[in-house]
Design an enzyme around this catalytic site. Structure first.
Site, PDB file in Angstrom:
ATOM      1  N   GLN A  36     -19.802  -0.984  -4.473  1.00  0.00           N
ATOM      2  CA  GLN A  36     -19.194  -2.295  -4.731  1.00  0.00           C
ATOM      3  C   GLN A  36     -17.676  -2.255  -4.571  1.00  0.00           C
ATOM      4  OE1 GLN A  36     -21.483  -0.857  -6.684  1.00  0.00           O
ATOM      5  NE2 GLN A  36     -22.865  -2.333  -7.607  1.00  0.00           N
ATOM      6  N   ASP A  66     -20.441  -5.637 -18.232  1.00  0.00           N
ATOM      7  CA  ASP A  66     -21.739  -6.303 -18.150  1.00  0.00           C
ATOM      8  C   ASP A  66     -22.250  -6.712 -19.523  1.00  0.00           C
ATOM      9  OD1 ASP A  66     -21.547  -4.371 -15.693  1.00  0.00           O
ATOM     10  OD2 ASP A  66     -22.856  -6.052 -15.184  1.00  0.00           O
ATOM     11  N   ARG A  88     -32.969  -7.977 -14.200  1.00  0.00           N
ATOM     12  CA  ARG A  88     -32.041  -6.869 -14.472  1.00  0.00           C
ATOM     13  C   ARG A  88     -31.764  -6.855 -15.983  1.00  0.00           C
ATOM     14  NH1 ARG A  88     -27.052  -6.274 -10.488  1.00  0.00           N
ATOM     15  NH2 ARG A  88     -27.338  -4.107 -11.122  1.00  0.00           N
ATOM     16  N   ARG A 116     -24.621 -10.375  -7.423  1.00  0.00           N
ATOM     17  CA  ARG A 116     -24.507  -9.343  -8.466  1.00  0.00           C
ATOM     18  C   ARG A 116     -23.191  -9.573  -9.185  1.00  0.00           C
ATOM     19  NH1 ARG A 116     -19.974  -8.059  -7.143  1.00  0.00           N
ATOM     20  NH2 ARG A 116     -20.103  -6.397  -8.658  1.00  0.00           N
ATOM     21  N   GLY A 117     -22.996  -8.796 -10.283  1.00  0.00           N
ATOM     22  CA  GLY A 117     -21.849  -9.051 -11.145  1.00  0.00           C
ATOM     23  C   GLY A 117     -22.333  -9.929 -12.294  1.00  0.00           C
ATOM     24  N   ALA A 118     -21.970  -9.548 -13.522  1.00  0.00           N
ATOM     25  CA  ALA A 118     -22.567 -10.186 -14.703  1.00  0.00           C
ATOM     26  C   ALA A 118     -22.413 -11.717 -14.734  1.00  0.00           C
ATOM     27  CB  ALA A 118     -21.989  -9.541 -15.960  1.00  0.00           C
ATOM     28  N   ASN A 142     -20.539  -1.044 -18.469  1.00  0.00           N
ATOM     29  CA  ASN A 142     -20.096  -1.485 -17.142  1.00  0.00           C
ATOM     30  C   ASN A 142     -20.691  -0.541 -16.104  1.00  0.00           C
ATOM     31  OD1 ASN A 142     -18.529  -3.304 -15.473  1.00  0.00           O
ATOM     32  ND2 ASN A 142     -17.120  -1.602 -15.123  1.00  0.00           N
ATOM     33  N   LYS A 143     -20.379  -0.803 -14.858  1.00  0.00           N
ATOM     34  CA  LYS A 143     -20.908  -0.028 -13.737  1.00  0.00           C
ATOM     35  C   LYS A 143     -20.798   1.467 -13.949  1.00  0.00           C
ATOM     36  CE  LYS A 143     -22.651  -1.166 -10.949  1.00  0.00           C
ATOM     37  NZ  LYS A 143     -24.134  -1.096 -11.020  1.00  0.00           N
TER      38      LYS A 143
END
Ligand code: MRU
Length: 348
Positions: A200, A241, A94, A51-53, A251-252
């Site tokens: 996270q 992201d 995603r 995960r993570g862009a 973002n998150k």
């Protein structure tokens, strides 16, 4: 100067397989998983093994590479068909991080423009994906150097989610800036927001920073306002992201409320992202926010914490508008205020 920061690689190509750290079991266990089908890589992206862009961009490119490698097609047309099928499946994993689409588009374009036969096309797809992994680390190091002057010796910096080595191939974006400041000899303390529901911050950012020897303090998401109002935060730095051409940072989930609070308390709020996170074709109203499974909210590490029958909303990302952003750090340079006007002169 420290040279030993987090040297693990999150995603790599290893003897024809995609090898990735399984982020679902961190920090208790550090294990790698190998994938030799695109379906396996797609499932890993969906379940957030990776995960993570930037990390999912490279993982998806490598997913296309395993599809090319295992294709039985004996002409270029057939191979391109197999590649396109894998690309479509990986695209559907995603919706929010634009790096995913960027990574897939880049390997598909490399396949289309490859000269020679089927073997040459396969080799081109694999070498492009491997190159992207190498580039990611170099890009983050450049980005770190751009952002490092924003951090002063002795600063306490708050971060949301994980925009570190684990969210990229290595080094990180927001945490890359913090690492670069430490490499420049500055003392930086970090406040890590736990980042419910997937944690996270508590699991991954804490893992990286403790491993690197940073002074870091974990707080619950609900403590952000108090930490700021009591003067315990000098700066905020987060990853992204997707950053749209009108200067909105996706973002998150939780990032927006951190930005609002930072603005209220006069704390500078920075976002850090590589060029692959910029979506210069879209404005913020066109971005799809991923809605994830309800279980992530009503369970904590597999255990139900709510009564049955409660309705659940689980948006995974939010939108921070440009007026709340002090500057955006990119590998192409610093984008100062007003970011919505300055973005196009830096990201071209
Ligand atoms: O749902 P995730 O864990 O993939 O979300 C990750 C984030 O929101 C990160 O902050 C973002 O991808 C930046 S990573 C350098």
């Amino acid at each position: 100067m420290r040279e030993d920061f987090f040297t693990l690689r999150t995603v790599m190509w290893d003897k024809g397989k995609v090898r990735m750290i399984d982020q679902t079991v961190l920090p208790q266990r550090l294990v790698y998983k190998d994938y030799d089908t695109w379906e396996g890589v797609a499932d890993a992206i969906r379940r957030m093994v990776v995960r993570g862009a930037p990390a999912i961009g490279v993982a998806a490119a490598m997913g296309v590479a395993v599809a090319a490698q295992s294709s039985k097609a004996d002409d270029k047309e057939g191979l391109l068909k197999d590649i396109s099928r894998a690309a479509a499946g990986l695209r559907a994993t995603r919706p929010t991080a634009v790096n995913l689409f960027w990574g897939i588009d880049r390997v598909v374009a490399a396949a289309r423009s490859a000269r020679g036969g089927v073997d040459k096309m396969v080799r081109t797809v694999i070498s492009t994906a491997v190159e992207m992994a190498e580039e990611d680390v170099e890009t983050n190091r450049r980005l770190g150097k751009v952002g490092e002057p924003l951090i002063e010796d002795g600063d306490v910096v708050m971060t949301q989610c994980n925009a570190g080595a684990l969210a990229t191939v290595g080094y990180g974006t927001a945490l890359g800036v913090i690492r670069a400041a430490a490499e420049a000899g500055k003392c930086v303390k970090v406040i890590v927001n736990e980042t419910r529901p997937a944690l996270q911050g508590a699991r991954l950012t804490a893992f990286e920073l403790v491993r690197d020897g940073f002074h870091c303090t974990l707080i619950s998401d609900t403590a952000v306002g108090y930490m700021m109002s009591s003067g315990r935060v000098d700066k905020v730095i987060v990853g992204a992201d997707r950053i749209t051409k009108d200067g909105h940072v996706f973002n998150k989930i939780g990032t927006y409320q951190v930005a609002v609070l930072a603005n209220r308390h006069g704390v500078p709020f920075y976002a850090a992202a590589p060029y692959s996170t910029f979506d210069m074709r879209r404005t913020h109203d066109k971005v799809v926010i991923e809605e994830r499974a309800a279980e992530e909210v009503f369970q904590v590490r597999g255990k139900r914490i709510t009564p049955k029958g409660i309705a659940i909303a689980n948006p995974a990302f939010d939108d921070t508008p440009p007026e709340l952003i002090s500057a955006i750090v990119s590998d192409k340079g610093l984008i100062g205020r007003p970011v919505e006007d300055n973005i196009s002169s830096v990201i071209r």
